[in-house]
Design a protein around this motif. Structure first.
Motif, PDB file in Angstrom:
ATOM      1  N   HIS A  33      63.218  78.118  72.810  1.00 35.30           N
ATOM      2  CA  HIS A  33      62.600  77.201  73.785  1.00 35.30           C
ATOM      3  C   HIS A  33      62.697  77.805  75.176  1.00 35.30           C
ATOM      4  O   HIS A  33      63.671  77.607  75.900  1.00 35.30           O
ATOM      5  CB  HIS A  33      63.247  75.813  73.737  1.00 35.30           C
ATOM      6  CG  HIS A  33      62.447  74.780  74.484  1.00 35.30           C
ATOM      7  ND1 HIS A  33      61.877  73.686  73.897  1.00 35.30           N
ATOM      8  CD2 HIS A  33      62.075  74.710  75.787  1.00 35.30           C
ATOM      9  CE1 HIS A  33      61.204  72.982  74.799  1.00 35.30           C
ATOM     10  NE2 HIS A  33      61.323  73.581  75.974  1.00 35.30           N
TER      11      HIS A  33
ATOM     12  N   HIS B 131      57.149  68.659  73.049  1.00 30.57           N
ATOM     13  CA  HIS B 131      58.141  68.146  73.995  1.00 30.57           C
ATOM     14  C   HIS B 131      58.121  66.616  73.920  1.00 30.57           C
ATOM     15  O   HIS B 131      57.090  66.001  74.195  1.00 30.57           O
ATOM     16  CB  HIS B 131      57.774  68.525  75.427  1.00 30.57           C
ATOM     17  CG  HIS B 131      58.094  69.925  75.807  1.00 30.57           C
ATOM     18  ND1 HIS B 131      57.398  70.999  75.329  1.00 30.57           N
ATOM     19  CD2 HIS B 131      59.035  70.424  76.653  1.00 30.57           C
ATOM     20  CE1 HIS B 131      57.902  72.102  75.858  1.00 30.57           C
ATOM     21  NE2 HIS B 131      58.896  71.792  76.666  1.00 30.57           N
TER      22      HIS B 131
ATOM     23  N   HIS C 278      63.501  69.280  73.138  1.00 31.02           N
ATOM     24  CA  HIS C 278      64.520  68.352  73.676  1.00 31.02           C
ATOM     25  C   HIS C 278      64.837  67.246  72.671  1.00 31.02           C
ATOM     26  O   HIS C 278      65.792  67.359  71.937  1.00 31.02           O
ATOM     27  CB  HIS C 278      64.121  67.778  75.047  1.00 31.02           C
ATOM     28  CG  HIS C 278      63.765  68.848  76.030  1.00 31.02           C
ATOM     29  ND1 HIS C 278      64.693  69.743  76.494  1.00 31.02           N
ATOM     30  CD2 HIS C 278      62.580  69.189  76.597  1.00 31.02           C
ATOM     31  CE1 HIS C 278      64.093  70.587  77.323  1.00 31.02           C
ATOM     32  NE2 HIS C 278      62.821  70.276  77.388  1.00 31.02           N
TER      33      HIS C 278
ATOM     34  N   ASP D 164      64.992  76.858  78.285  1.00 31.71           N
ATOM     35  CA  ASP D 164      63.839  76.170  78.877  1.00 31.71           C
ATOM     36  C   ASP D 164      63.185  76.993  79.998  1.00 31.71           C
ATOM     37  O   ASP D 164      62.279  77.762  79.722  1.00 31.71           O
ATOM     38  CB  ASP D 164      64.254  74.778  79.374  1.00 31.71           C
ATOM     39  CG  ASP D 164      63.120  73.763  79.274  1.00 31.71           C
ATOM     40  OD1 ASP D 164      62.066  74.087  78.716  1.00 31.71           O
ATOM     41  OD2 ASP D 164      63.290  72.632  79.750  1.00 31.71           O
TER      42      ASP D 164
HETATM   43 ZN    ZN Z   1      60.350  72.961  77.737  1.00 34.46          ZN
END
Ligand code: ZN
Length: 341
Positions: free
Chosen positions: A15, A200, A224, A281
């Motif tokens: 990710h 997401h 997430h 991220d």
């Molecule tokens: Zn992301």
């Protein structure tokens, strides 16, 4: 400084956003070359405008910093260069497989076609893979705020580049403002064409958003997904369907998905048996690394080092490579990780 143990640990990165992984020094130097108006004259003074300062109120504030960085990524040469650098940075921290993601439509402001954007990105990944030995693939991100027909078209384009390294299709952006269901057609098409699906969800909206990502878009992984913890029946669904949550602890604090690391549910999710993989991220925006995030698991969340190693193997299981490539990667990771016992 992240300890060498976590830097040396062979890792899988699933990710990681292109737009959030551009080196600040590269942004600064290219922005100056292109004559882009910057709010500061030195790299040091510029950092608060492109990195997290702690002042951000929500996900939208955080995304504004990413938006600024994309001022430079509007040509093929810059795209290929930043992507190659991202693979180089992955190699420096011993990432063995990188699934980079990005939204082609954020790089078309100066007239590139989405196909040209994708080709430049895939070229950067290929060169990076050859030079630095990191296997690297790409996930195309559709944005929630884009028109459904534009995302449908994007899904078609993404599928055309499957052979060149596109492995998945994702939905990113303003979760609270735009429901996943708007983009059902795009995701149906991506899936039909053989792309893997991640969405997401459960970051800036609640469990119903995660459920919609799974039921309406066919998500096989969730970006997430941490707010799933609020709904036991959803947790049950996630486990039954063997869906992995791509958890990015520091990012979740930075985007205000959780108020603090102490309140982060990662350990609870893990103990409930929810499959998790760890991501960084937007590492350059957050000024973090995957190695640092793994260290955080042991220091702040009570994971053992062995459990962190096992999460790297688990990440191979949930990555979007074809099965035979997964087997090779798993064997390589098992061998390398055995040296850490
Ligand atoms: Zn992301």
């Amino acid at each position: 400084m992240v300890s060498q143990l976590f830097v040396k640990l062979p890792k899988i990165s699933l990710h990681n956003h292109l737009e959030g992984a551009i080196r600040p020094e590269t942004f600064f130097s290219i922005a100056r070359q292109k004559g882009i108006n910057l709010p500061a004259d030195t790299l040091e003074d510029l950092l608060p405008y492109i990195q997290v300062t702690g002042e951000e109120q929500n996900l939208v504030d955080f995304l504004a910093k990413i938006d600024r960085v994309t001022d430079i990524t509007q040509t093929e040469d810059v795209l290929a260069r930043v992507v190659e650098e991202i693979v180089e940075d992955a190699a420096k921290q011993n990432i063995r497989y990188l699934e980079l993601r990005g939204g082609p439509l954020v790089h078309v402001r100066e007239g590139l076609r989405p196909e040209q954007v994708l080709e430049a990105i895939l070229w950067g990944l290929k060169v990076g893979e050859q030079k630095y030995g990191v296997k690297a693939r790409f996930i195309v991100c559709a944005l929630r705020s884009d028109a459904p027909e534009d995302n449908l078209n994007l899904a078609k384009i993404a599928a055309e580049y499957k052979k060149q390294g596109v492995v998945g299709f994702d939905l990113a952006g303003d979760e609270a403002g735009y429901p996943a269901k708007l983009h059902q057609q795009a995701f149906r098409l991506a899936k039909e064409k053989g792309l893997k699906i991640t969405v997401h969800a459960g970051e800036a909206a609640g469990p119903e958003s995660v459920r919609s990502a799974i039921m309406d878009l066919g998500a096989e992984r969730i970006g997430h997904g941490i707010r799933s913890i609020e709904d036991p029946s959803l947790i049950k669904l996630i486990i039954e369907r063997d869906i992995a949550l791509e958890v990015c602890p520091t990012s979740n604090v930075h985007t205000r998905a959780v108020s603090s690391l102490e309140k982060h549910p990662i350990k609870k999710l893990y103990e409930l048996g929810v499959p998790i993989v760890i991501g960084d991220d937007d590492p350059q925006i957050s000024n973090i690394s995957l190695s640092g995030e793994l260290k955080l698991l042991t220091e702040r969340f009570g994971f053992s080092f062995r459990q962190v190693c096992d999460l790297q193997l688990q990440a191979v299981k949930y990555c979007f490579l074809p099965e035979e490539e997964k087997e090779d990667l798993l064997a390589k990771m098992e061998k390398e990780l055995s040296a850490f016992d």
